[in-house]
Design a protein around this motif. Structure first.
Motif, mmCIF file in Angstrom:
data_model
loop_
_atom_site.group_PDB
_atom_site.id
_atom_site.type_symbol
_atom_site.label_atom_id
_atom_site.label_comp_id
_atom_site.label_asym_id
_atom_site.label_seq_id
_atom_site.Cartn_x
_atom_site.Cartn_y
_atom_site.Cartn_z
ATOM 1 N N GLY A 8 0.718 -1.221 -0.120
ATOM 2 C CA GLY A 8 -0.102 0.045 -0.077
ATOM 3 C C GLY A 8 0.648 1.206 0.034
ATOM 4 O O GLY A 8 0.122 2.319 -0.134
ATOM 5 N N GLY A 9 1.974 1.303 0.257
ATOM 6 C CA GLY A 9 2.892 2.575 -0.155
ATOM 7 C C GLY A 9 2.949 3.086 -1.382
ATOM 8 O O GLY A 9 2.393 2.399 -2.361
ATOM 9 N N GLY A 10 3.645 4.188 -1.548
ATOM 10 C CA GLY A 10 3.719 4.777 -2.723
ATOM 11 C C GLY A 10 3.754 6.504 -2.767
ATOM 12 O O GLY A 10 4.060 6.879 -1.609
ATOM 13 N N LEU A 11 3.683 6.918 -3.759
ATOM 14 C CA LEU A 11 3.805 8.527 -3.891
ATOM 15 C C LEU A 11 2.540 9.173 -3.681
ATOM 16 O O LEU A 11 1.534 8.714 -4.589
ATOM 17 C CB LEU A 11 4.638 8.797 -5.337
ATOM 18 N N VAL A 12 2.238 10.095 -3.016
ATOM 19 C CA VAL A 12 1.112 10.895 -2.671
ATOM 20 C C VAL A 12 1.339 12.188 -2.564
ATOM 21 O O VAL A 12 2.262 12.707 -2.248
ATOM 22 C CB VAL A 12 0.233 10.157 -1.711
ATOM 23 N N GLN A 13 0.351 13.114 -3.201
ATOM 24 C CA GLN A 13 0.570 14.766 -2.950
ATOM 25 C C GLN A 13 0.173 14.905 -1.520
ATOM 26 O O GLN A 13 -0.856 14.302 -0.782
ATOM 27 C CB GLN A 13 -0.238 15.370 -4.047
ATOM 28 N N PRO A 14 0.705 16.075 -1.202
ATOM 29 C CA PRO A 14 0.352 16.692 0.112
ATOM 30 C C PRO A 14 -1.245 16.754 0.314
ATOM 31 O O PRO A 14 -1.884 17.233 -0.658
ATOM 32 C CB PRO A 14 1.035 18.123 0.426
ATOM 33 N N LYS A 86 1.274 14.988 4.987
ATOM 34 C CA LYS A 86 2.186 15.957 4.934
ATOM 35 C C LYS A 86 3.392 15.416 4.558
ATOM 36 O O LYS A 86 3.821 14.297 4.645
ATOM 37 C CB LYS A 86 2.207 16.640 6.288
ATOM 38 N N PRO A 87 4.241 16.363 3.856
ATOM 39 C CA PRO A 87 5.718 15.843 3.606
ATOM 40 C C PRO A 87 6.495 15.341 4.672
ATOM 41 O O PRO A 87 7.428 14.303 4.366
ATOM 42 C CB PRO A 87 6.368 17.183 3.087
ATOM 43 N N GLU A 88 6.260 15.824 5.837
ATOM 44 C CA GLU A 88 6.850 15.054 7.086
ATOM 45 C C GLU A 88 6.436 13.877 7.610
ATOM 46 O O GLU A 88 7.100 12.955 8.274
ATOM 47 C CB GLU A 88 6.890 16.043 8.286
ATOM 48 N N ASP A 89 5.751 13.108 6.682
ATOM 49 C CA ASP A 89 5.280 11.936 6.706
ATOM 50 C C ASP A 89 5.856 10.795 6.167
ATOM 51 O O ASP A 89 5.936 9.777 6.090
ATOM 52 C CB ASP A 89 3.569 11.664 6.477
ATOM 53 N N THR A 90 6.680 11.542 4.884
ATOM 54 C CA THR A 90 7.514 10.675 4.067
ATOM 55 C C THR A 90 8.512 9.833 5.014
ATOM 56 O O THR A 90 9.069 10.343 5.890
ATOM 57 C CB THR A 90 8.278 11.507 3.347
ATOM 58 N N ALA A 91 8.546 8.629 4.755
ATOM 59 C CA ALA A 91 9.577 7.460 5.327
ATOM 60 C C ALA A 91 9.074 6.211 5.070
ATOM 61 O O ALA A 91 8.490 5.906 4.311
ATOM 62 C CB ALA A 91 8.841 7.711 7.099
ATOM 63 N N GLY A 114 9.011 -3.593 5.211
ATOM 64 C CA GLY A 114 9.272 -1.790 5.036
ATOM 65 C C GLY A 114 8.331 -1.528 3.689
ATOM 66 O O GLY A 114 8.649 -2.475 2.676
ATOM 67 N N THR A 115 7.811 -0.569 3.702
ATOM 68 C CA THR A 115 6.940 0.118 2.346
ATOM 69 C C THR A 115 7.379 1.497 2.469
ATOM 70 O O THR A 115 7.116 2.292 3.415
ATOM 71 C CB THR A 115 5.602 -0.512 2.282
ATOM 72 N N GLN A 116 7.751 2.058 1.360
ATOM 73 C CA GLN A 116 8.144 3.424 1.191
ATOM 74 C C GLN A 116 6.828 4.421 0.927
ATOM 75 O O GLN A 116 6.127 4.066 0.047
ATOM 76 C CB GLN A 116 8.825 3.819 0.325
ATOM 77 N N VAL A 117 6.593 5.502 1.868
ATOM 78 C CA VAL A 117 5.486 6.178 1.568
ATOM 79 C C VAL A 117 6.241 7.686 1.426
ATOM 80 O O VAL A 117 7.117 8.111 2.193
ATOM 81 C CB VAL A 117 4.801 6.310 2.795
ATOM 82 N N THR A 118 6.116 8.343 0.318
ATOM 83 C CA THR A 118 6.607 9.570 -0.203
ATOM 84 C C THR A 118 5.298 10.447 -0.301
ATOM 85 O O THR A 118 4.352 10.361 -1.349
ATOM 86 C CB THR A 118 7.338 9.505 -1.394
ATOM 87 N N VAL A 119 5.456 11.616 0.428
ATOM 88 C CA VAL A 119 4.479 12.557 0.295
ATOM 89 C C VAL A 119 5.195 13.973 -0.356
ATOM 90 O O VAL A 119 6.108 14.654 0.253
ATOM 91 C CB VAL A 119 3.914 13.155 1.669
ATOM 92 N N SER A 120 4.814 14.263 -1.631
ATOM 93 C CA SER A 120 5.311 15.356 -2.447
ATOM 94 C C SER A 120 4.582 15.804 -3.475
ATOM 95 O O SER A 120 3.787 14.885 -4.150
ATOM 96 C CB SER A 120 6.752 14.811 -3.025
ATOM 97 N N SER A 121 4.799 17.112 -3.801
ATOM 98 C CA SER A 121 3.919 17.471 -4.947
ATOM 99 C C SER A 121 5.056 17.572 -6.385
ATOM 100 O O SER A 121 4.397 18.104 -7.290
ATOM 101 C CB SER A 121 3.653 18.920 -4.647
#
Length: 121
Positions: A8-14, A86-91, A114-121
């Motif tokens: 379920g991890g991945g890249l998502v916008q703020p 939020k971007p600070e949730d990236t981990a 582990g699964t990467q979660v990246t919060v970025s625009s």
């Protein structure tokens, strides 16, 4: 042999949402606590949320009101619904299962890969 498999991890916008899942497999009778931790490079792994088999939860102040933890005991699966990211949730988010009753005894403190979660625009 107990294994924890996250998804379920991945890249998502703020402001977006993600849902993490972690399924425990093996000859499991029950699991006491299941939870989620996260880690960024150079920092210690930190608790995000944990849930006991009875449903009581402990959630980090930094995510309270935005993240929800739940579990399906019949499926030995724990979920983390993450909203208003939020971007600070990236981990890297790690699943944990503790005090696992299996045939032959009890196992302690198992981790997923582990699964990467990246919060970025």
């Amino acid at each position: 042999q107990v294994q924890l498999v996250e998804s379920g991890g991945g890249l998502v916008q703020p402001g977006g949402s993600l849902r993490l899942s972690c399924a425990a497999s093996g000859s499991i009778f029950s699991i006491n606590a299941m939870g989620w931790y996260r880690q960024v490079p150079g920092k210690q792994r930190e608790l995000v949320a944990v849930i006991a088999s009875g449903g009581s939860t402990n959630i980090a102040d930094s995510v309270k009101g935005r993240f929800t933890i739940s579990r399906d005991n019949a499926k030995n699966t724990v979920y983390l619904q993450m909203n208003s990211l939020k971007p600070e949730d990236t981990a890297v988010y790690y699943c944990n299962a503790d005090k696992i009753r299996v045939a032959g005894g009890v196992k302690y403190n198992y981790w997923g890969q582990g699964t990467q979660v990246t919060v970025s625009s």
